[in-house]
Design an enzyme around this catalytic site. Structure first.
Site, mmCIF file in Angstrom:
data_model
loop_
_atom_site.group_PDB
_atom_site.id
_atom_site.type_symbol
_atom_site.label_atom_id
_atom_site.label_comp_id
_atom_site.label_asym_id
_atom_site.label_seq_id
_atom_site.Cartn_x
_atom_site.Cartn_y
_atom_site.Cartn_z
ATOM 1 N N PHE A 18 0.765 -1.094 -0.201
ATOM 2 C CA PHE A 18 -0.009 0.040 -0.209
ATOM 3 C C PHE A 18 0.779 1.077 -0.024
ATOM 4 O O PHE A 18 1.919 1.276 0.708
ATOM 5 C CB PHE A 18 -0.836 -0.046 1.227
ATOM 6 N N HIS A 48 2.081 -6.040 6.833
ATOM 7 C CA HIS A 48 1.265 -6.444 5.791
ATOM 8 C C HIS A 48 1.878 -6.554 4.408
ATOM 9 O O HIS A 48 1.257 -6.763 3.545
ATOM 10 C CB HIS A 48 0.257 -5.388 5.519
ATOM 11 N N HIS A 52 -0.195 -12.515 4.716
ATOM 12 C CA HIS A 52 -0.049 -11.985 6.133
ATOM 13 C C HIS A 52 -1.632 -12.319 6.928
ATOM 14 O O HIS A 52 -2.507 -12.121 5.961
ATOM 15 C CB HIS A 52 0.164 -10.675 6.422
ATOM 16 N N ASP A 54 -4.046 -10.299 9.131
ATOM 17 C CA ASP A 54 -4.518 -9.090 9.837
ATOM 18 C C ASP A 54 -4.997 -9.432 11.320
ATOM 19 O O ASP A 54 -5.630 -10.590 11.417
ATOM 20 C CB ASP A 54 -5.584 -8.365 9.245
ATOM 21 N N HIS A 58 -5.750 -4.305 13.756
ATOM 22 C CA HIS A 58 -5.564 -3.561 12.705
ATOM 23 C C HIS A 58 -6.788 -2.697 12.502
ATOM 24 O O HIS A 58 -6.566 -1.282 11.878
ATOM 25 C CB HIS A 58 -5.362 -4.398 11.526
ATOM 26 N N HIS A 159 -13.621 -5.174 6.776
ATOM 27 C CA HIS A 159 -12.797 -5.426 7.893
ATOM 28 C C HIS A 159 -13.840 -5.342 9.237
ATOM 29 O O HIS A 159 -13.636 -6.083 10.374
ATOM 30 C CB HIS A 159 -11.727 -4.447 7.963
ATOM 31 N N GLU A 171 -4.467 -12.187 3.649
ATOM 32 C CA GLU A 171 -4.326 -11.477 2.519
ATOM 33 C C GLU A 171 -3.019 -11.759 1.745
ATOM 34 O O GLU A 171 -1.972 -12.123 2.243
ATOM 35 C CB GLU A 171 -4.518 -9.857 2.691
#
Length: 207
Positions: A18, A48, A52, A54, A58, A159, A171
């Site tokens: 990201f 991340h 990974h 979460d 998070h 989420h 993810e």
């Protein structure tokens, strides 16, 4: 031995992240040579990067960190469902062809090939799909893109469904070579105190 599918991408400085997230980097703190019997390295990266898990921390303050989540969801029977090129969101109808007697873990393949560079138009989960999977008894969901929510989401609706329904998530998986079907998933997070996520070495073993 049963066949293994390694569904984790290689983590490197080139791993897509990201925008603004901490990339992977490695430096040597000691190297073999006169007076030094070993190589030692130090890592810097967001948890991340790569495949990974979460942690609830998070997306919620005062929620469980990576070190505090129960491990049961990350190991056991799993179904891989193909919804390749399904569009921006995985919807319930994209999963119905493989929805009979779902196990507690469901991974969705959205891509023919996993992205090797950052692509903000990745596929995410529709919030109602998360709700529906939880109603089928699913405890963990996953996919081969960076997030269960779209890149530009500010509300993180999927989420937030994970939080309310007590689901776990994986993810950034690589499902390029994995046929649809049932497997055993092994993808344990590291026991990282206070971390909002953890890298995993995710594998599938044929059921």
């Amino acid at each position: 031995m049963k066949r293994l599918w390694d569904i984790s991408p290689t983590v490197s400085p080139a791993s897509p992240i990201f925008p603004g997230d901490e990339p992977y980097s490695l430096r040597w703190t000691a190297q073999l040579g006169p007076g030094c019997p070993v190589n030692l390295s130090a890592l810097t990266m967001s948890p991340h990067v790569g495949a990974h898990a979460d942690a609830p921390l998070h997306y919620a303050n005062d929620a469980a960190s990576a070190a505090e989540v129960d491990l049961d969801a990350y190991i056991g029977p799993c179904r891989v469902i193909h919804a390749i090129a399904c569009g921006p969101l995985i919807r319930i109808e994209h999963l119905m062809h493989a929805a009979n007697a779902l196990p507690e873990r469901v991974l969705v393949r959205c891509n023919e090939r996993a992205d090797e560079t950052w692509n903000p138009a990745f596929t995410a989960y529709a919030p109602e799909t998360v709700e529906w999977l939880a109603a089928q008894g699913v405890k963990l969901i996953g996919l081969d893109t960076p997030s269960v929510d779209p890149a530009d989401s500010k509300t993180l609706d999927s989420h937030q469904r994970l939080l309310r329904l007590n689901l776990r998530v994986l993810e950034n998986l690589v499902l390029d070579e994995v046929p649809e079907g049932d497997y055993e998933l092994i993808a344990l997070p590291l026991k990282l105190a206070g971390a909002c996520a953890s890298p995993v070495r995710a594998i599938l073993r044929k059921a």
